[in-house]
Design an enzyme around this catalytic site. Structure first.
Site, PDB file in Angstrom:
ATOM      1  N   LYS A  57      -8.310 -10.576   3.247  1.00 44.63           N
ATOM      2  CA  LYS A  57      -8.853  -9.289   2.314  1.00 44.63           C
ATOM      3  C   LYS A  57      -9.698  -8.997   1.619  1.00 44.63           C
ATOM      4  O   LYS A  57      -8.775 -10.154   0.399  1.00 44.63           O
ATOM      5  CB  LYS A  57      -8.321  -7.767   3.062  1.00 44.63           C
ATOM      6  CG  LYS A  57      -7.862  -7.897   4.563  1.00 44.63           C
ATOM      7  CD  LYS A  57      -7.319  -5.868   4.620  1.00 44.63           C
ATOM      8  CE  LYS A  57      -6.907  -6.673   6.354  1.00 44.63           C
ATOM      9  NZ  LYS A  57      -6.819  -4.931   6.559  1.00 44.63           N
TER      10      LYS A  57
ATOM     11  N   TYR B 142     -14.958  -2.624  12.367  1.00 47.72           N
ATOM     12  CA  TYR B 142     -13.822  -1.200  12.628  1.00 47.72           C
ATOM     13  C   TYR B 142     -13.947  -0.440  13.121  1.00 47.72           C
ATOM     14  O   TYR B 142     -13.867   0.639  12.985  1.00 47.72           O
ATOM     15  CB  TYR B 142     -13.719  -0.765  10.639  1.00 47.72           C
ATOM     16  CG  TYR B 142     -12.416  -1.899   9.989  1.00 47.72           C
ATOM     17  CD1 TYR B 142     -11.196  -1.942  10.217  1.00 47.72           C
ATOM     18  CD2 TYR B 142     -13.405  -3.078   9.153  1.00 47.72           C
ATOM     19  CE1 TYR B 142     -10.590  -3.364   9.969  1.00 47.72           C
ATOM     20  CE2 TYR B 142     -12.140  -4.150   8.551  1.00 47.72           C
ATOM     21  CZ  TYR B 142     -11.221  -3.883   9.056  1.00 47.72           C
ATOM     22  OH  TYR B 142     -10.320  -4.511   8.317  1.00 47.72           O
TER      23      TYR B 142
ATOM     24  N   PHE C 154      -9.356   7.500   7.323  1.00 45.56           N
ATOM     25  CA  PHE C 154      -9.539   6.851   6.146  1.00 45.56           C
ATOM     26  C   PHE C 154     -10.849   6.023   6.524  1.00 45.56           C
ATOM     27  O   PHE C 154     -10.761   4.957   5.658  1.00 45.56           O
ATOM     28  CB  PHE C 154      -8.330   5.548   6.309  1.00 45.56           C
ATOM     29  CG  PHE C 154      -8.052   5.199   7.622  1.00 45.56           C
ATOM     30  CD1 PHE C 154      -8.429   3.987   7.629  1.00 45.56           C
ATOM     31  CD2 PHE C 154      -6.598   5.967   8.381  1.00 45.56           C
ATOM     32  CE1 PHE C 154      -7.856   3.050   9.418  1.00 45.56           C
ATOM     33  CE2 PHE C 154      -6.163   5.060   9.585  1.00 45.56           C
ATOM     34  CZ  PHE C 154      -6.272   3.191   9.647  1.00 45.56           C
TER      35      PHE C 154
ATOM     36  N   ARG D 139       1.157 -11.237  13.377  1.00 46.54           N
ATOM     37  CA  ARG D 139       1.395  -9.946  13.236  1.00 46.54           C
ATOM     38  C   ARG D 139       2.886 -10.739  13.094  1.00 46.54           C
ATOM     39  O   ARG D 139       3.287  -9.767  11.650  1.00 46.54           O
ATOM     40  CB  ARG D 139       1.614  -9.203  14.560  1.00 46.54           C
ATOM     41  CG  ARG D 139      -0.307  -8.840  14.679  1.00 46.54           C
ATOM     42  CD  ARG D 139      -0.164  -8.272  15.787  1.00 46.54           C
ATOM     43  NE  ARG D 139       0.251  -7.103  16.206  1.00 46.54           N
ATOM     44  CZ  ARG D 139      -0.947  -5.649  14.817  1.00 46.54           C
ATOM     45  NH1 ARG D 139      -2.185  -6.674  14.764  1.00 46.54           N
ATOM     46  NH2 ARG D 139      -0.744  -5.008  15.056  1.00 46.54           N
TER      47      ARG D 139
ATOM     48  N   THR E  39       2.015  -2.778   8.472  1.00 44.72           N
ATOM     49  CA  THR E  39       0.282  -2.419   8.185  1.00 44.72           C
ATOM     50  C   THR E  39       0.732  -2.357   6.561  1.00 44.72           C
ATOM     51  O   THR E  39       0.055  -2.643   5.684  1.00 44.72           O
ATOM     52  CB  THR E  39       0.277  -1.419   8.549  1.00 44.72           C
ATOM     53  OG1 THR E  39      -0.231  -1.297  10.355  1.00 44.72           O
ATOM     54  CG2 THR E  39      -1.885  -1.027   8.371  1.00 44.72           C
TER      55      THR E  39
ATOM     56  N   ARG F 214       2.290  -9.785   3.825  1.00 41.40           N
ATOM     57  CA  ARG F 214       1.745  -8.423   3.036  1.00 41.40           C
ATOM     58  C   ARG F 214       2.775  -8.214   2.136  1.00 41.40           C
ATOM     59  O   ARG F 214       2.855  -7.878   0.980  1.00 41.40           O
ATOM     60  CB  ARG F 214       1.707  -7.693   4.716  1.00 41.40           C
ATOM     61  CG  ARG F 214       0.305  -7.491   4.958  1.00 41.40           C
ATOM     62  CD  ARG F 214       0.077  -6.530   6.229  1.00 41.40           C
ATOM     63  NE  ARG F 214      -1.198  -6.739   6.737  1.00 41.40           N
ATOM     64  CZ  ARG F 214      -1.079  -6.203   8.056  1.00 41.40           C
ATOM     65  NH1 ARG F 214      -0.501  -6.040   8.499  1.00 41.40           N
ATOM     66  NH2 ARG F 214      -2.472  -6.249   8.405  1.00 41.40           N
TER      67      ARG F 214
ATOM     68  N   ASN G  50      -4.431  -4.070   1.962  1.00 37.98           N
ATOM     69  CA  ASN G  50      -2.700  -5.015   2.678  1.00 37.98           C
ATOM     70  C   ASN G  50      -3.036  -6.429   3.251  1.00 37.98           C
ATOM     71  O   ASN G  50      -2.845  -6.728   3.783  1.00 37.98           O
ATOM     72  CB  ASN G  50      -2.573  -3.892   3.991  1.00 37.98           C
ATOM     73  CG  ASN G  50      -3.643  -4.427   5.139  1.00 37.98           C
ATOM     74  OD1 ASN G  50      -4.242  -4.512   5.162  1.00 37.98           O
ATOM     75  ND2 ASN G  50      -3.681  -3.594   6.627  1.00 37.98           N
TER      76      ASN G  50
ATOM     77  N   HIS H 226      -5.832  -9.244   7.837  1.00 41.48           N
ATOM     78  CA  HIS H 226      -5.265  -8.792   9.093  1.00 41.48           C
ATOM     79  C   HIS H 226      -5.463  -9.822   9.908  1.00 41.48           C
ATOM     80  O   HIS H 226      -5.363 -11.034   9.944  1.00 41.48           O
ATOM     81  CB  HIS H 226      -7.220  -8.784   9.092  1.00 41.48           C
ATOM     82  CG  HIS H 226      -7.500  -7.755  10.902  1.00 41.48           C
ATOM     83  ND1 HIS H 226      -7.530  -6.928  11.148  1.00 41.48           N
ATOM     84  CD2 HIS H 226      -8.105  -8.587  11.898  1.00 41.48           C
ATOM     85  CE1 HIS H 226      -7.686  -6.890  12.661  1.00 41.48           C
ATOM     86  NE2 HIS H 226      -8.209  -7.983  12.947  1.00 41.48           N
TER      87      HIS H 226
ATOM     88  N   GLU I  46     -12.840 -10.549  17.597  1.00 39.43           N
ATOM     89  CA  GLU I  46     -12.853 -10.658  16.356  1.00 39.43           C
ATOM     90  C   GLU I  46     -13.732 -12.211  16.060  1.00 39.43           C
ATOM     91  O   GLU I  46     -14.586 -11.464  15.276  1.00 39.43           O
ATOM     92  CB  GLU I  46     -11.837  -9.826  15.708  1.00 39.43           C
ATOM     93  CG  GLU I  46     -11.318  -8.517  16.023  1.00 39.43           C
ATOM     94  CD  GLU I  46     -10.198  -8.206  15.976  1.00 39.43           C
ATOM     95  OE1 GLU I  46      -9.750  -7.077  15.345  1.00 39.43           O
ATOM     96  OE2 GLU I  46      -9.366  -9.747  15.097  1.00 39.43           O
TER      97      GLU I  46
HETATM   98  P1  CMP Z   1      -5.787  -3.509   9.875  1.00 45.73           P
HETATM   99  O1  CMP Z   1      -4.397  -3.671  10.676  1.00 45.73           O
HETATM  100  O2  CMP Z   1      -6.236  -4.840   9.850  1.00 45.73           O
HETATM  101  O3  CMP Z   1      -7.097  -2.842  10.834  1.00 45.73           O
HETATM  102  C1  CMP Z   1      -7.438  -1.516   9.998  1.00 45.73           C
HETATM  103  C2  CMP Z   1      -7.135  -0.859   8.351  1.00 45.73           C
HETATM  104  O4  CMP Z   1      -7.246   0.479   8.556  1.00 45.73           O
HETATM  105  C3  CMP Z   1      -5.325  -1.504   7.972  1.00 45.73           C
HETATM  106  O5  CMP Z   1      -5.148  -3.201   8.791  1.00 45.73           O
HETATM  107  C4  CMP Z   1      -5.588  -1.270   6.799  1.00 45.73           C
HETATM  108  O6  CMP Z   1      -6.530  -1.521   5.729  1.00 45.73           O
HETATM  109  C5  CMP Z   1      -6.580   0.271   7.210  1.00 45.73           C
HETATM  110  N1  CMP Z   1      -5.358   1.683   6.988  1.00 45.73           N
HETATM  111  C6  CMP Z   1      -4.597   1.883   8.340  1.00 45.73           C
HETATM  112  N2  CMP Z   1      -3.885   2.807   8.305  1.00 45.73           N
HETATM  113  C7  CMP Z   1      -4.300   3.701   6.659  1.00 45.73           C
HETATM  114  C8  CMP Z   1      -3.886   4.802   6.050  1.00 45.73           C
HETATM  115  N3  CMP Z   1      -3.740   5.543   6.133  1.00 45.73           N
HETATM  116  N4  CMP Z   1      -4.684   4.867   4.613  1.00 45.73           N
HETATM  117  C9  CMP Z   1      -5.818   4.012   4.404  1.00 45.73           C
HETATM  118  N5  CMP Z   1      -5.731   2.544   5.157  1.00 45.73           N
HETATM  119  C10 CMP Z   1      -5.260   2.617   6.140  1.00 45.73           C
END
Ligand code: CMP
Length: 140
Positions: free
Chosen positions: A11, A51, A59, A87, A93, A104, A114, A117, A128
């Site tokens: 990212k 997304y 968010f 994962r 996350t 991460r 983070n 993905h 995807e």
């Molecule tokens: P990913 O799991 O790759 O895909 C969904 C994304 O949403 C996740 O990574 C984060 O980058 C983002 N995300 C998930 N939860 C939150 C949150 N509480 N606040 C902001 N961003 C979020």
């Protein structure tokens, strides 16, 4: 698609901090083979589409803004048990909750920024991968 592929994006925060090479090295060291890879920059509509499943989440706006803020590296990866193993390699996350040694934990700034993905299912890995790559851009 077979159950041995997953999709990842390095990212904008991780590309910006010059962590791309170190992250790719960890992915290869963990036994994944790269089947497709490119540096790209998502536009608003691409990020909203990718997304869409999160469109009702509070968010969502922040997520789209962040994912369009700079270049990303998109890739299709192959390994037995790819989705689950990847994962595990990237960690939770929220980097504060990610295990030591995960991508991460090492490279992510926050739950939003983070670093990487990883697809959450074989079905989404296929969707995807096909969003980012045509069949002829994937090896094998
Ligand atoms: P990913 O799991 O790759 O895909 C969904 C994304 O949403 C996740 O990574 C984060 O980058 C983002 N995300 C998930 N939860 C939150 C949150 N509480 N606040 C902001 N961003 C979020």
């Amino acid at each position: 698609m077979a159950t041995n592929r997953t999709f990842t994006m390095i990212k904008p925060d991780a590309v910006e901090s010059n962590s791309t090479g170190k992250i790719i090295d960890m992915i290869i060291e963990a036994g994944f083979t790269i089947k497709a890879m490119k540096l790209t920059h998502l536009n608003q509509s691409e990020a909203e589409t990718f997304y869409a499943v999160h469109s009702e989440r509070p968010f969502f706006g922040e997520l789209v803004e962040y994912m369009t803020s700079g270049p990303i590296v998109a890739a299709v990866l192959e390994k037995d048990n790819a989705v689950a193993d990847f994962r595990k390699l990237i960690g939770a996350t929220d980097p504060a909750e990610a295990e030591d040694g995960t991508i991460r934990k090492l490279y992510a700034e926050s739950k939003a920024k983070n670093a990487v993905h990883g697809s959450d299912s074989d079905e989404n890995a296929e969707i995807e991968s096909n969003f980012h790559f045509s069949g002829r851009e994937m090896v094998g």
